[in-house]
Design a protein around this motif. Structure first.
Motif, PDB file in Angstrom:
ATOM      1  N   ARG A 146       0.640  -0.955   0.119  1.00  0.00           N
ATOM      2  CA  ARG A 146       0.054  -0.110   0.093  1.00  0.00           C
ATOM      3  C   ARG A 146       0.574   1.364  -0.218  1.00  0.00           C
ATOM      4  NH1 ARG A 146      -4.606  -1.531   0.780  1.00  0.00           N
ATOM      5  NH2 ARG A 146      -4.837  -2.673   2.461  1.00  0.00           N
ATOM      6  N   HIS A 147       1.826   1.529   0.916  1.00  0.00           N
ATOM      7  CA  HIS A 147       2.614   2.002   1.219  1.00  0.00           C
ATOM      8  C   HIS A 147       4.477   1.808   0.601  1.00  0.00           C
ATOM      9  CE1 HIS A 147      -0.349   4.916   2.919  1.00  0.00           C
ATOM     10  NE2 HIS A 147      -0.708   3.407   3.235  1.00  0.00           N
ATOM     11  N   ALA A 148       5.174   2.696  -0.133  1.00  0.00           N
ATOM     12  CA  ALA A 148       6.417   2.834   0.346  1.00  0.00           C
ATOM     13  C   ALA A 148       7.167   3.891   1.203  1.00  0.00           C
ATOM     14  CB  ALA A 148       7.000   3.213  -1.148  1.00  0.00           C
ATOM     15  N   VAL A 149       8.389   3.604   2.093  1.00  0.00           N
ATOM     16  CA  VAL A 149       9.142   4.868   2.781  1.00  0.00           C
ATOM     17  C   VAL A 149      10.387   4.641   2.384  1.00  0.00           C
ATOM     18  CG1 VAL A 149       9.136   4.868   5.597  1.00  0.00           C
ATOM     19  CG2 VAL A 149       7.520   4.615   4.522  1.00  0.00           C
ATOM     20  N   ILE A 150      10.852   5.966   1.727  1.00  0.00           N
ATOM     21  CA  ILE A 150      12.980   6.157   1.185  1.00  0.00           C
ATOM     22  C   ILE A 150      13.138   6.275   2.247  1.00  0.00           C
ATOM     23  CG2 ILE A 150      13.782   7.492   0.150  1.00  0.00           C
ATOM     24  CD1 ILE A 150      11.244   7.430  -2.089  1.00  0.00           C
ATOM     25  N   SER A 151      14.253   6.024   2.155  1.00  0.00           N
ATOM     26  CA  SER A 151      15.349   6.124   3.662  1.00  0.00           C
ATOM     27  C   SER A 151      17.153   6.508   2.637  1.00  0.00           C
ATOM     28  CB  SER A 151      15.651   5.773   5.317  1.00  0.00           C
ATOM     29  OG  SER A 151      16.271   5.962   6.295  1.00  0.00           O
ATOM     30  N   THR A 152      17.870   6.647   3.748  1.00  0.00           N
ATOM     31  CA  THR A 152      18.659   6.206   3.626  1.00  0.00           C
ATOM     32  C   THR A 152      19.690   4.783   3.808  1.00  0.00           C
ATOM     33  OG1 THR A 152      21.203   7.428   3.517  1.00  0.00           O
ATOM     34  CG2 THR A 152      20.097   6.929   5.237  1.00  0.00           C
ATOM     35  N   HIS A 153      20.533   4.583   2.468  1.00  0.00           N
ATOM     36  CA  HIS A 153      21.206   2.705   2.981  1.00  0.00           C
ATOM     37  C   HIS A 153      22.098   3.066   3.999  1.00  0.00           C
ATOM     38  CE1 HIS A 153      23.101  -0.730   1.842  1.00  0.00           C
ATOM     39  NE2 HIS A 153      22.241  -0.878   0.726  1.00  0.00           N
ATOM     40  N   PRO A 154      21.933   1.505   4.664  1.00  0.00           N
ATOM     41  CA  PRO A 154      22.932   1.776   6.274  1.00  0.00           C
ATOM     42  C   PRO A 154      24.274   2.133   5.815  1.00  0.00           C
ATOM     43  CG  PRO A 154      21.846  -0.574   5.679  1.00  0.00           C
ATOM     44  CD  PRO A 154      21.119   0.628   4.283  1.00  0.00           C
ATOM     45  N   SER A 155      24.314   1.379   4.579  1.00  0.00           N
ATOM     46  CA  SER A 155      26.178   1.661   4.093  1.00  0.00           C
ATOM     47  C   SER A 155      26.151   3.100   3.600  1.00  0.00           C
ATOM     48  CB  SER A 155      26.066   0.950   3.138  1.00  0.00           C
ATOM     49  OG  SER A 155      26.384  -0.554   2.754  1.00  0.00           O
ATOM     50  N   ALA A 156      25.616   4.080   3.674  1.00  0.00           N
ATOM     51  CA  ALA A 156      25.866   5.227   3.239  1.00  0.00           C
ATOM     52  C   ALA A 156      26.433   5.472   5.048  1.00  0.00           C
ATOM     53  CB  ALA A 156      24.658   6.718   2.975  1.00  0.00           C
ATOM     54  N   VAL A 157      25.765   4.852   5.644  1.00  0.00           N
ATOM     55  CA  VAL A 157      25.986   5.772   7.403  1.00  0.00           C
ATOM     56  C   VAL A 157      27.097   5.252   7.841  1.00  0.00           C
ATOM     57  CG1 VAL A 157      25.110   5.965   9.773  1.00  0.00           C
ATOM     58  CG2 VAL A 157      23.236   5.340   8.126  1.00  0.00           C
ATOM     59  N   LEU A 158      26.968   3.911   6.861  1.00  0.00           N
ATOM     60  CA  LEU A 158      28.401   3.409   7.849  1.00  0.00           C
ATOM     61  C   LEU A 158      29.908   4.120   7.160  1.00  0.00           C
ATOM     62  CD1 LEU A 158      28.427  -1.060   7.470  1.00  0.00           C
ATOM     63  CD2 LEU A 158      28.464   1.184   9.365  1.00  0.00           C
ATOM     64  N   ARG A 159      29.772   4.508   6.158  1.00  0.00           N
ATOM     65  CA  ARG A 159      30.664   5.551   5.019  1.00  0.00           C
ATOM     66  C   ARG A 159      30.790   7.456   5.693  1.00  0.00           C
ATOM     67  NH1 ARG A 159      28.998   3.021   0.160  1.00  0.00           N
ATOM     68  NH2 ARG A 159      27.345   5.104  -0.091  1.00  0.00           N
ATOM     69  N   ALA A 160      29.379   7.357   6.284  1.00  0.00           N
ATOM     70  CA  ALA A 160      29.831   8.796   7.203  1.00  0.00           C
ATOM     71  C   ALA A 160      31.191   9.755   7.326  1.00  0.00           C
ATOM     72  CB  ALA A 160      28.137   9.392   7.718  1.00  0.00           C
ATOM     73  N   ARG A 161      31.346  10.597   7.942  1.00  0.00           N
ATOM     74  CA  ARG A 161      32.542  10.652   7.630  1.00  0.00           C
ATOM     75  C   ARG A 161      32.240  11.484   9.623  1.00  0.00           C
ATOM     76  NH1 ARG A 161      31.732  15.579   5.319  1.00  0.00           N
ATOM     77  NH2 ARG A 161      31.633  16.615   7.956  1.00  0.00           N
ATOM     78  N   ASP A 162      32.466  10.648  11.087  1.00  0.00           N
ATOM     79  CA  ASP A 162      32.562  10.728  11.927  1.00  0.00           C
ATOM     80  C   ASP A 162      31.792  12.024  12.855  1.00  0.00           C
ATOM     81  OD1 ASP A 162      34.842   8.468  12.238  1.00  0.00           O
ATOM     82  OD2 ASP A 162      36.286   9.880  13.462  1.00  0.00           O
ATOM     83  N   ASP A 163      31.837  13.225  11.882  1.00  0.00           N
ATOM     84  CA  ASP A 163      30.561  13.895  13.055  1.00  0.00           C
ATOM     85  C   ASP A 163      29.238  14.131  12.444  1.00  0.00           C
ATOM     86  OD1 ASP A 163      32.057  14.716  10.694  1.00  0.00           O
ATOM     87  OD2 ASP A 163      32.108  17.198  11.095  1.00  0.00           O
TER      88      ASP A 163
END
Ligand code: URA
Ligand code: SF4
Length: 207
Positions: A169-186
């Motif tokens: 019925r619905h779709a929800v969009i989010s970021t990929h967990p790998s993008a969280v892992l790749r994000a800079r420390d801060d």
């Protein structure tokens, strides 16, 4: 190649789909990868989570989201109040695309639009078999596979979007967990919180 459509058995349940996908040659990615990594989860799952493609660990184990990105996703699901064991997890592209020279580690290479298009019949068949309430696109590749080119992660994440058919019925969009892992420390904590917030929208939709 003609894509995965020639390999998808009509009206099949998840077990038959997974067995058939093991022999898919719908694009060239089957040649260098270890195996097809099909979706995994209970057939009565109310939520389907769609990633990009299997990573190095998933390619060797044959199961989606069992490497570092999967561990982060597990934690985010838990923090959002969703039970991973009750979700069905899959990917837009079912084979690992990578670059490797001899004696070098295999490096993830983003699948192209042609791979996403070739592999899409598997995702369509999974959704037809599961008929979930919510499908979650994690990252741009999953967004393209699930919703097409008109949606964007940054503009459209974190809200219930109507899906063109009655299930999901619905779709929800989010970021990929790998993008969280790749994000800079801060930036990592904030990226993680964003993922959890979006998954809470999914949890709320199930109430
Ligand atoms: N990243 C994905 O998109 N899918 C997996 O299965 C693992 C990592
Ligand atoms: Fe088939 Fe998808 Fe693998 Fe290509 S990536 S061979 S379409 S399962």
């Amino acid at each position: 190649a003609g894509g995965a459509a020639d390999f998808v058995p009509e009206g099949a349940d998840l077990d038959r789909l997974a067995a058939a996908a093991a022999g898919c040659r719908g694009c060239e990615l089957y040649r260098d990868a270890t195996q097809t990594v099909f979706g995994d989860g209970p057939p009565d799952a109310r939520v389907v989570l769609v990633g990009e493609q299997p990573g190095d660990v998933e390619d060797r184990r044959g199961e989606p989201f069992t490497g570092p990105a999967g561990r982060l996703l597990d934690r985010a699901l838990d923090d959002a109040g969703l039970d991973r064991a009750a979700c069905y997890l899959t990917n837009a592209v079912k084979h690992f695309r990578f670059t490797a020279g001899e004696h070098k580690p295999r490096l993830h290479k983003k699948p192209g639009v042609a791979h996403v298009t070739a592999c899409r019949p598997w995702l369509t068949a999974e959704l037809a078999a599961l008929r979930p309430e919510v499908a979650v696109a994690l990252g741009a590749t999953a967004v393209r596979a699930l919703l097409g080119p008109r949606y964007r992660v940054t503009a459209d994440r974190g809200r219930l979007l109507p899906y063109e058919r009655d299930r999901p019925r619905h779709a929800v969009i989010s970021t990929h967990p790998s993008a969280v892992l790749r994000a800079r420390d801060d930036a990592r904590d904030e990226a993680y919180r964003g993922l959890v917030e979006d998954l809470r929208v999914v949890a709320d939709a199930l109430r």
